[in-house]
Structure formats: C-alpha cells, structure tokens
Design an enzyme around this catalytic site. Structure first.
Site, short mmCIF file in Angstrom:
data_model
loop_
_atom_site.label_atom_id
_atom_site.label_comp_id
_atom_site.label_asym_id
_atom_site.label_seq_id
_atom_site.Cartn_x
_atom_site.Cartn_y
_atom_site.Cartn_z
N GLU A 1 1.89 56.98 137.47
CA GLU A 1 0.45 57.03 137.31
C GLU A 1 0.06 58.39 136.75
OE1 GLU A 1 -1.80 57.60 141.22
OE2 GLU A 1 0.05 56.63 141.92
N CYS B 1 0.93 53.74 143.16
CA CYS B 1 2.26 54.03 143.70
C CYS B 1 3.16 52.79 143.79
CB CYS B 1 2.13 54.66 145.08
SG CYS B 1 1.19 56.20 145.05
N TYR C 1 -4.47 67.09 143.26
CA TYR C 1 -5.82 66.84 143.77
C TYR C 1 -6.75 68.03 143.58
CZ TYR C 1 -3.61 62.84 146.00
OH TYR C 1 -2.92 61.69 146.22
N THR D 1 -1.26 67.13 150.28
CA THR D 1 -0.44 65.94 150.00
C THR D 1 -0.08 65.87 148.51
OG1 THR D 1 -2.38 64.52 149.72
CG2 THR D 1 -1.43 64.66 151.92
N SER E 1 -8.36 54.62 152.71
CA SER E 1 -7.04 54.38 152.16
C SER E 1 -5.99 54.23 153.26
CB SER E 1 -6.65 55.53 151.21
OG SER E 1 -5.47 55.21 150.51
N HIS F 1 6.45 53.61 151.72
CA HIS F 1 5.83 54.51 150.76
C HIS F 1 5.22 55.66 151.56
CE1 HIS F 1 3.22 56.33 147.90
NE2 HIS F 1 2.12 55.86 148.47
N LYS G 1 2.60 55.52 161.43
CA LYS G 1 1.41 54.81 161.93
C LYS G 1 1.55 53.31 161.69
CE LYS G 1 -1.87 58.63 161.21
NZ LYS G 1 -3.07 59.07 160.46
N ASN H 1 4.33 64.49 148.01
CA ASN H 1 3.97 63.18 147.48
C ASN H 1 4.40 63.06 146.01
OD1 ASN H 1 2.80 60.70 146.98
ND2 ASN H 1 0.69 61.40 147.27
N SER I 1 -2.32 52.08 145.79
CA SER I 1 -3.76 52.00 146.02
C SER I 1 -4.46 51.24 144.91
CB SER I 1 -4.35 53.42 146.12
OG SER I 1 -3.91 54.06 147.30
#
Length: 390
Positions: free
Chosen positions: A79, A111, A143, A152, A201, A233, A242, A275, A308
């Site tokens: 990307e 991703c 970012y 990240t 997200s 990922h 999580k 990342n 995403s």
C-alpha cells in the site's frame, strides 16, 4: 498436489529507533509503547530505501539461480506504491534478473495485499506445477511526527517463493474470508499519510477475526485444539493477543498454554521492526518458525490476515518435514545484529527527507546504507535503482 511456501525471508532497514527514547521525547510513559502496544524498536528507512528496494533485498536473501529461471509470476503486495501505473513488481523483476517470460503485477488492499497474492499464486501453480511464484510484501508505514500513530510506524519486506511440493508450509484448501466497506484506515491519493480511526479499527480487526474464525470452524469442523499456533497481522504486537483471547476459552488448558507461548514467539521480530503493513503477518510467521522450539512435521499453523477498509481472511498451513533446514535464521540474526540505533533528532531529520515530487533531479548521497539494492536518485521523473551485487 501440495502447494505452499517453499522459501521465506525478510529484510528491514539497517536503522532503528528505541521506543523508550521515542516515548521520552514525546513525553509519554515508556510502558505505553513497550507494553501497551508491545513495541521495542522501530525500523527507520533511509532515503535510499523504498518499497521496491526493501522487497528486492528481501528476495535477494532467498533466491538461487534455479528460482530465477523458474519464477514466471511476480506479485507485489503493497500500500506504499511508488507509481500509479507501473507495478513495483516490474522493477524488482529487473533488479533480481528474473526469467523474462513472466507476469509481474502489483496488488493493493491495505495490509491484505500479500495474502491476495498468495491465493493468486496457488491458482497459478495448480495450472503450472513446474512454475514458481515470487510473492512480495513490502511497505513503509508513515503517520507523521508527533501523531497518535507514530509509535506504530516501521519499514520492511517479506519475500516468499510459492511452489508445488513446498519445503516449509503446505497451504490447506479451506479458508474463510470477509469484505465490508468501512473507513477504519485509508490514504487518499493526494495524501502522504494515512488517516485512521484507531478505536474503530481495533474493534473491526477483532470482529473480522471472530467472524472468519466462526466461518472456518463451520467449513472444516476444526477447532483451536487442532492448531499448534496462530499467526496474526500485527500492526502492533498487542492487537493479535486481544483477538486470540476472544476465542481462547474454546481450547483445552494445554492448548491455551501452547497457543499463548507460540504467540509470543511469533511477535519477536515484529516487536523489533514495527508495522510493515501487508508484510506484518508474514514477518510474524517467520518469527514463529525461527524463534519457537522445533515443531513436529504435520503441525497446523493458522494465519489471520486483515487489511483495513476492509478484507479479512483466516487460512491455514501444514508444516513440512525438516522445514527448519530451509529457513534463513542465521541471515536474519545477522541482519538484526548489524542494525544501528539512531537518535530521535536523526530519525526526525530522516523522516522529513523525502523523494522529490516536482520532477526535479536528485542524487542521494551516502547514508552508509549496507543494503545491496538501493535507490540512488531521481532523473527525468524516473527512480534510479542500483543492485551492487551485479
């Protein structure tokens, strides 16, 4: 016929930022970065490295002359594309000296791109069993300085050779996938930086995982106890945990302990690179295979891919006999050991040094970049690449 990953390797730039020092510079408690999101170091790309060079350097580690002759399809997942028309795969194809009788394309879906490339590669090999496909996952996550997403960021690439009778991981046929048009993360063509709704997200990542996991169980009648490990990922290493915890109670106590231990092994490389978008899942797979205790042949590995916007997929592979003999553990250890830490001031200066977009000529001076393949400059709106091994 078995089809899957015959070779896999990764490359990251030779520079990194210590996350404790970044936290101090941003007046943030270090634990927010090292524990809260689970990152220790962040790879920083000098001006001489872009998604094309990162991908080519990753492939250079794993390819031999037989691969160069047999690869007839190059699929570049990214990307962070450098051209709205020409694919990064074409540049890499030349830089690596691959068989000219080949297809070369670029695939984009955040991703998820490299996973789409692998599924395309499986179909190609099914029709052409003697062929090999080079799948590349390469990105530079940016970012902006002093932004919520700065911690990240990262840079790197993973290269995989997909073939019949693979030496490392045979991919199983059944998978589960999902698409939904959501705005959790996106980057318009006019923007150098991505836009992200972080909380949304994270919620969608977990929701997609739970949804495709339920679909997969229905399709296959398999459960958590049938898995040696699951790779995720990892835009940051805490997010996969999580997701895993939402289904962990489905497993026996023994399986829970195994899955959690292997999850930690699968995050070690990502913790120290950051990342890399579409390559993050596959960097996690490399970390798992090289940092865990030797798995038995026939062990099942799950892989959750999320891009995403959004596309998600859960698919699986079976480890092959003596797979560890075909890994590049020593080369990857050397790569990590040879990296150099940069100060926050140096990192910020490099971050603001970008490739000109106004058509001007640029020659990039020495950055002490040890990579064999580099971006040397811009001339007549064309990027000038060099492979020092030629």
């Amino acid at each position: 016929m078995k089809i899957g990953i015959d070779k896999i390797g990764f490359y990251a730039p030779h520079l990194y930022v210590d996350m404790n020092k970044l936290a101090a510079a941003r007046n943030v408690e270090p634990e927010k970065f090292t524990i809260g999101i689970g990152q220790e170091k962040m790879a920083v790309a000098p001006i001489t490295q872009d998604p094309v060079t990162l991908a080519a350097n990753a492939a250079l580690i794993i390819l031999d002359e037989e691969d160069r002759a047999k690869i007839d399809f190059v699929i570049f997942g990214t990307e962070s594309g450098i051209d709205n028309s020409k694919s990064g795969a074409v540049y890499v194809h030349r830089l690596l000296g691959l068989n000219p009788n080949a297809r070369s394309v670029e695939v984009k879906q955040a991703c998820y791109g490299a996973t789409a490339g692998i599924q395309m590669a499986k179909g190609h090999i099914a029709l052409n069993p003697d062929s090999r496909v080079l799948v590349l996952a390469s990105d530079i996550a940016r970012y902006g300085l002093n932004t919520a997403g700065e911690a990240t960021q990262g840079a790197g690439a993973v290269a995989m050779v997909i073939s019949a009778d693979p030496k490392i991981l045979a991919l199983e046929d059944q998978s589960a996938y999902l698409t939904a048009d959501i705005m959790d993360f996106w980057r318009p063509i006019y923007s150098d930086f991505a836009f992200v709704d972080g909380k949304f997200s994270n919620e969608q990542y977990v929701l997609f995982f739970k949804t495709v996991w339920e679909q997969y169980k229905t399709k296959t009648n398999l459960g958590l106890n049938d898995f040696e490990a699951i790779c995720f990922h990892l835009p940051y290493t805490k997010i996969g945990l999580k997701a895993l915890r939402t289904i962990l109670e489905e497993a026996s106590e023994e399986s829970q302990e195994r899955l959690l231990a292997n999850y930690q092994s699968s995050t070690l490389y990502n913790r120290n690179v950051g990342n890399i978008y579409t390559g993050s899942l596959y960097l996690s797979l490399v970390s798992l295979l090289e940092q865990s205790e030797q798995f038995k042949s026939g062990s099942r590995i799950g892989l959750f891919s999320y891009g995403s916007g959004a596309v998600g997929e859960f698919f699986t592979g079976i480890l092959q006999p003596n797979y560890q003999e075909y890994l590049y553990s020593e080369k990857h250890a050397e790569l990590f050991a040879s990296r150099t830490e940069v100060s926050i001031e140096e990192y910020e200066k490099m971050f603001q040094q970008t490739v000109p977009v106004d058509g001007s000529t640029a020659v990039f001076g020495s950055t002490n970049d040890p990579a064999p393949i580099q971006l040397k400059g811009i001339k007549d709106n064309m990027r000038q690449y060099e492979n020092k091994t030629n």
